[in-house]
Design an enzyme around this catalytic site. Structure first.
Site, PDB file in Angstrom:
ATOM      1  CE  LYS A  36      -3.817  -2.291   2.456  1.00 54.24           C
ATOM      2  NZ  LYS A  36      -4.683  -2.260   3.654  1.00 54.24           N
ATOM      3  CE1 TYR A  76      -9.404  -3.510   0.800  1.00 56.25           C
ATOM      4  CE2 TYR A  76      -8.701  -1.288   0.296  1.00 56.25           C
ATOM      5  CZ  TYR A  76      -8.434  -2.543   0.811  1.00 56.25           C
ATOM      6  OH  TYR A  76      -7.183  -2.826   1.345  1.00 56.25           O
ATOM      7  CG  ASN A 139      -3.353  -2.440   7.089  1.00 57.56           C
ATOM      8  OD1 ASN A 139      -3.264  -1.872   6.000  1.00 57.56           O
ATOM      9  ND2 ASN A 139      -4.393  -3.175   7.435  1.00 57.56           N
ATOM     10  CG  HIS A 142      -4.960  -6.266  -0.325  1.00 65.46           C
ATOM     11  ND1 HIS A 142      -6.141  -6.418   0.359  1.00 65.46           N
ATOM     12  CD2 HIS A 142      -5.042  -7.078  -1.405  1.00 65.46           C
ATOM     13  CE1 HIS A 142      -6.911  -7.279  -0.288  1.00 65.46           C
ATOM     14  NE2 HIS A 142      -6.263  -7.695  -1.362  1.00 65.46           N
ATOM     15  CD  GLU A 153      -8.637  -9.048  -3.521  1.00 63.57           C
ATOM     16  OE1 GLU A 153      -7.460  -9.412  -3.337  1.00 63.57           O
ATOM     17  OE2 GLU A 153      -9.447  -8.880  -2.591  1.00 63.57           O
TER      18      GLU A 153
HETATM   19  N1  LIG Z   1     -11.137   0.713  11.839  1.00 69.01           N
HETATM   20  C1  LIG Z   1     -10.383   1.020  10.809  1.00 69.01           C
HETATM   21  N2  LIG Z   1      -9.862   2.229  10.763  1.00 69.01           N
HETATM   22  C2  LIG Z   1      -9.118   2.595   9.732  1.00 69.01           C
HETATM   23  N3  LIG Z   1      -8.822   1.785   8.680  1.00 69.01           N
HETATM   24  C3  LIG Z   1      -9.312   0.542   8.687  1.00 69.01           C
HETATM   25  C4  LIG Z   1     -10.109   0.094   9.738  1.00 69.01           C
HETATM   26  N4  LIG Z   1     -10.452  -1.179   9.443  1.00 69.01           N
HETATM   27  C5  LIG Z   1      -9.895  -1.465   8.291  1.00 69.01           C
HETATM   28  N5  LIG Z   1      -9.204  -0.455   7.818  1.00 69.01           N
HETATM   29  C6  LIG Z   1      -8.484  -0.413   6.580  1.00 69.01           C
HETATM   30  O1  LIG Z   1      -9.255  -1.038   5.573  1.00 69.01           O
HETATM   31  C7  LIG Z   1      -8.541  -2.104   5.038  1.00 69.01           C
HETATM   32  C8  LIG Z   1      -9.470  -3.138   4.592  1.00 69.01           C
HETATM   33  O2  LIG Z   1     -10.054  -3.758   5.690  1.00 69.01           O
HETATM   34  P1  LIG Z   1     -10.262  -5.271   5.659  1.00 69.01           P
HETATM   35  O3  LIG Z   1     -11.316  -5.526   6.655  1.00 69.01           O
HETATM   36  O4  LIG Z   1     -10.433  -5.782   4.265  1.00 69.01           O
HETATM   37  O5  LIG Z   1      -8.877  -5.723   6.239  1.00 69.01           O
HETATM   38  P2  LIG Z   1      -7.843  -6.671   5.582  1.00 69.01           P
HETATM   39  O6  LIG Z   1      -8.537  -7.664   4.728  1.00 69.01           O
HETATM   40  O7  LIG Z   1      -6.943  -7.160   6.647  1.00 69.01           O
HETATM   41  O8  LIG Z   1      -7.029  -5.640   4.699  1.00 69.01           O
HETATM   42  P3  LIG Z   1      -6.774  -5.685   3.154  1.00 69.01           P
HETATM   43  O9  LIG Z   1      -8.102  -5.998   2.519  1.00 69.01           O
HETATM   44  O10 LIG Z   1      -6.240  -4.329   2.853  1.00 69.01           O
HETATM   45  O11 LIG Z   1      -5.785  -6.794   2.997  1.00 69.01           O
HETATM   46  C9  LIG Z   1      -7.570  -2.516   6.119  1.00 69.01           C
HETATM   47  O12 LIG Z   1      -6.439  -3.170   5.661  1.00 69.01           O
HETATM   48  C10 LIG Z   1      -7.210  -1.198   6.719  1.00 69.01           C
HETATM   49  O13 LIG Z   1      -6.212  -0.549   5.975  1.00 69.01           O
HETATM   50  N1  LIG Z   2     -11.344  -0.817  10.941  1.00 63.83           N
HETATM   51  C1  LIG Z   2     -10.661  -0.825   9.796  1.00 63.83           C
HETATM   52  C2  LIG Z   2     -10.670  -1.971   8.993  1.00 63.83           C
HETATM   53  C3  LIG Z   2      -9.978  -1.954   7.813  1.00 63.83           C
HETATM   54  N2  LIG Z   2      -9.297  -0.855   7.419  1.00 63.83           N
HETATM   55  C4  LIG Z   2      -8.548  -0.832   6.189  1.00 63.83           C
HETATM   56  O1  LIG Z   2      -9.224  -1.535   5.202  1.00 63.83           O
HETATM   57  C5  LIG Z   2      -8.411  -2.563   4.681  1.00 63.83           C
HETATM   58  C6  LIG Z   2      -9.229  -3.696   4.212  1.00 63.83           C
HETATM   59  O2  LIG Z   2      -9.959  -4.237   5.269  1.00 63.83           O
HETATM   60  P1  LIG Z   2     -10.194  -5.776   5.380  1.00 63.83           P
HETATM   61  O3  LIG Z   2     -11.291  -5.977   6.346  1.00 63.83           O
HETATM   62  O4  LIG Z   2     -10.341  -6.324   4.012  1.00 63.83           O
HETATM   63  O5  LIG Z   2      -8.889  -6.308   6.068  1.00 63.83           O
HETATM   64  P2  LIG Z   2      -7.582  -6.975   5.436  1.00 63.83           P
HETATM   65  O6  LIG Z   2      -8.095  -7.935   4.430  1.00 63.83           O
HETATM   66  O7  LIG Z   2      -6.804  -5.855   4.854  1.00 63.83           O
HETATM   67  O8  LIG Z   2      -6.879  -7.604   6.577  1.00 63.83           O
HETATM   68  C7  LIG Z   2      -7.475  -2.890   5.773  1.00 63.83           C
HETATM   69  O9  LIG Z   2      -6.305  -3.528   5.384  1.00 63.83           O
HETATM   70  C8  LIG Z   2      -7.203  -1.511   6.310  1.00 63.83           C
HETATM   71  O10 LIG Z   2      -6.275  -0.848   5.502  1.00 63.83           O
HETATM   72  C9  LIG Z   2      -9.289   0.280   8.204  1.00 63.83           C
HETATM   73  O11 LIG Z   2      -8.673   1.265   7.849  1.00 63.83           O
HETATM   74  N3  LIG Z   2      -9.984   0.272   9.391  1.00 63.83           N
HETATM   75 MG   LIG Z   3      -9.482  -7.378   3.184  1.00 64.42          MG
END
Ligand SMILES: Nc1ncnc2c1ncn2[C@@H]1O[C@H](COP(=O)(O)OP(=O)(O)OP(=O)(O)O)[C@@H](O)[C@H]1O
Ligand SMILES: Nc1ccn([C@@H]2O[C@H](COP(=O)(O)OP(=O)(O)O)[C@@H](O)[C@H]2O)c(=O)n1
Ligand SMILES: [Mg+2]
Length: 177
Positions: A36, A76, A139, A142, A153
């Site tokens: 990212k 997303y 974080n 992805h 994706e």
């Molecule tokens: N509470 C939050 N506050 C700010 N950003 C979040 C939060 N939850 C998720 N994100 C961001 O949204 C991304 C997507 O959330 P996601 O739930 O898909 O998490 P993830 O699957 O772990 O991340 P990614 O899809 O980016 O691999 C997160 O990776 C994070 O960057």
């Molecule tokens: N509470 C959260 C959850 C996700 N995110 C971001 O959204 C990204 C995608 O969320 P996700 O649920 O797919 O989590 P990941 O798949 O990234 O683990 C996260 O990686 C976070 O970058 C966030 O900013 N705040």
């Molecule tokens: Mg995710």
């Protein structure tokens, strides 16, 4: 003792798998990984790539790009109603992203484990997110969270002809399994 001819070994292996219903993970499974904007800004691209390489996975697609809001909203699509979504869009379009496709057995699940919990504060030490980040909104990487998600994706981020089929010569034995 003389070793068995290769065709006998192959037949025995095939019979064993058929008889005992052994499911061998496909070496061709693919996942989508992205460094990212915060990871690119902090020059962590090499370290992220190194983790997947040293595990033994194979890189089959790679590009650096400025992500459009349109691409991101498709990527997303399940999060558009979340309160953090506007910030997520701003973050993910704030600078270049390195998009990659990696290949190997059980790669989707393994890469999720290597990447760690979404929230770095809850991620286990040794995972990318725990080792390189502090906050869920920055974080670093992805990783696709399911086989279906990975396929969706990969099609979204890459043209099929940008993904390369190539053989890791050191892995020719395992890829035959
Ligand atoms: N509470 C939050 N506050 C700010 N950003 C979040 C939060 N939850 C998720 N994100 C961001 O949204 C991304 C997507 O959330 P996601 O739930 O898909 O998490 P993830 O699957 O772990 O991340 P990614 O899809 O980016 O691999 C997160 O990776 C994070 O960057
Ligand atoms: N509470 C959260 C959850 C996700 N995110 C971001 O959204 C990204 C995608 O969320 P996700 O649920 O797919 O989590 P990941 O798949 O990234 O683990 C996260 O990686 C976070 O970058 C966030 O900013 N705040
Ligand atoms: Mg995710």
């Amino acid at each position: 003792m003389e070793s068995l001819p290769l065709y006998v070994t192959s037949i025995v292996l095939w019979l064993t798998k058929e008889l005992f219903q052994i499911s061998v993970p496909s070496a061709k499974e693919r996942t989508f990984i992205a460094v990212k904007p915060d990871g690119v800004q902090r020059r962590l691209v090499g370290q992220v790539i190194h983790r997947f390489e040293r595990r033994g996975f194979k890189l089959v697609g790679l590009k650096l790009l400025q992500v459009s809001k349109n691409l991101l909203s498709q990527h997303y699509c399940q999060l558009t109603k979340k309160p953090f979504y506007p910030d997520l869009v701003e973050y993910m379009t704030s600078g270049p992203v390195v998009a990659m496709v990696w290949e190997g057995p059980n790669i989707v699940q393994t890469c999720r484990m290597m990447v760690g919990h979404t929230n770095p504060a809850e991620a286990h030490a040794g995972t990318i997110r725990a080792d390189f980040s502090l906050h869920v909104s920055r974080n670093v990487v992805h990783a696709s969270d399911s086989l279906e998600g990975a396929q969706r994706e990969i099609m979204l981020w890459f043209d099929g002809h940008d993904l390369l089929k190539w053989d890791c010569i050191d892995q020719s034995v395992t890829s035959e399994l």
